[in-house]
Design a protein around this motif. Structure first.
Motif, PDB file in Angstrom:
ATOM      1  N   PHE A 104      86.426  64.566  64.875  1.00 21.89           N
ATOM      2  CA  PHE A 104      85.751  65.852  64.710  1.00 21.89           C
ATOM      3  C   PHE A 104      86.193  66.836  65.793  1.00 21.89           C
ATOM      4  CE2 PHE A 104      82.991  62.784  62.694  1.00 21.89           C
ATOM      5  CZ  PHE A 104      82.569  63.433  61.553  1.00 21.89           C
ATOM      6  N   GLN A 146      83.036  70.257  63.143  1.00 20.94           N
ATOM      7  CA  GLN A 146      81.739  69.745  63.577  1.00 20.94           C
ATOM      8  C   GLN A 146      80.723  69.984  62.468  1.00 20.94           C
ATOM      9  OE1 GLN A 146      80.693  70.970  67.513  1.00 20.94           O
ATOM     10  NE2 GLN A 146      78.524  70.669  67.157  1.00 20.94           N
ATOM     11  N   ASP A 147      79.847  69.047  62.255  1.00 21.95           N
ATOM     12  CA  ASP A 147      78.790  69.127  61.233  1.00 21.95           C
ATOM     13  C   ASP A 147      79.326  69.053  59.806  1.00 21.95           C
ATOM     14  OD1 ASP A 147      76.912  69.363  63.293  1.00 21.95           O
ATOM     15  OD2 ASP A 147      77.050  71.544  63.274  1.00 21.95           O
ATOM     16  N   LYS A 169      84.884  70.061  67.857  1.00 22.68           N
ATOM     17  CA  LYS A 169      83.682  70.813  68.225  1.00 22.68           C
ATOM     18  C   LYS A 169      83.984  72.317  68.176  1.00 22.68           C
ATOM     19  CE  LYS A 169      80.003  70.192  71.520  1.00 22.68           C
ATOM     20  NZ  LYS A 169      79.587  69.580  72.764  1.00 22.68           N
TER      21      LYS A 169
END
Length: 165
Positions: free
Chosen positions: A90, A149-150, A92
């Motif tokens: 991932f 991210q997410d 950020k």
């Protein structure tokens, strides 16, 4: 298994998706409008083979991709998405990017029908290292690409900055 039929081909096989357990089902449940794109891509095709990876440029913006190219400027971490044992990479503070590309992975079952195993907006990419479908390109590709991210719900206890592969 919850089997949702997408289409019946002229050749007699059924194209379906497991909406509960498959990665495609989880992805499409958050983006139900993509079912029409699945039909648009698969219906004209006469599927042949055991595992088929289809990458199609739809010629129009169809949404955003969660896969981004990374550089040494990115803050990277690794984590296991929910319900998986494989680590994903991932980035950020990166955001999804507009895309015209739609990717599908379809596999032939024991009855001769085709199950949509995975689907996503964005280019085709090799499986993450450690996945059962890992290829020789997996490690090299995922050293220079990541999910935003997410992009997926993750197992918070699995987060690490150290590359697990």
């Amino acid at each position: 298994m919850y089997r949702h039929t997408i289409a019946q081909s002229d050749s007699g096989y059924e194209i379906y998706i497991n909406l509960i357990a498959s990665p495609a089902g989880r992805y499409l449940s958050r983006r139900p409008y993509l079912i029409n794109l699945v039909k648009e891509v698969l219906l004209p095709l006469d599927l042949k083979g055991v595992r088929i990876i289809i990458e199609r440029d739809m010629g129009r913006n169809i949404g955003t991709t969660d896969i981004v190219a990374t550089s040494e400027k990115d803050v990277i971490y690794y984590a296991q998405p929910m319900k998986t044992a494989t680590f994903s990479r991932f980035a950020k503070n990166r955001y999804p990017q507009p895309s015209q590309i739609f990717t599908l992975i379809v596999e032939k079952d024991d009855n001769g029908d085709y199950e949509i195993q995975d689907a996503w907006i964005g280019p085709s990419s090799p499986a993450f290292p450690g996945d059962e479908h890992e290829s020789t390109e997996s490690k090299l590709y995922w050293q220079t690409h990541a999910l935003v991210q997410d992009a997926q719900a993750i197992q918070s206890r699995s987060i690490t900055k150290d590359c697990p592969y």
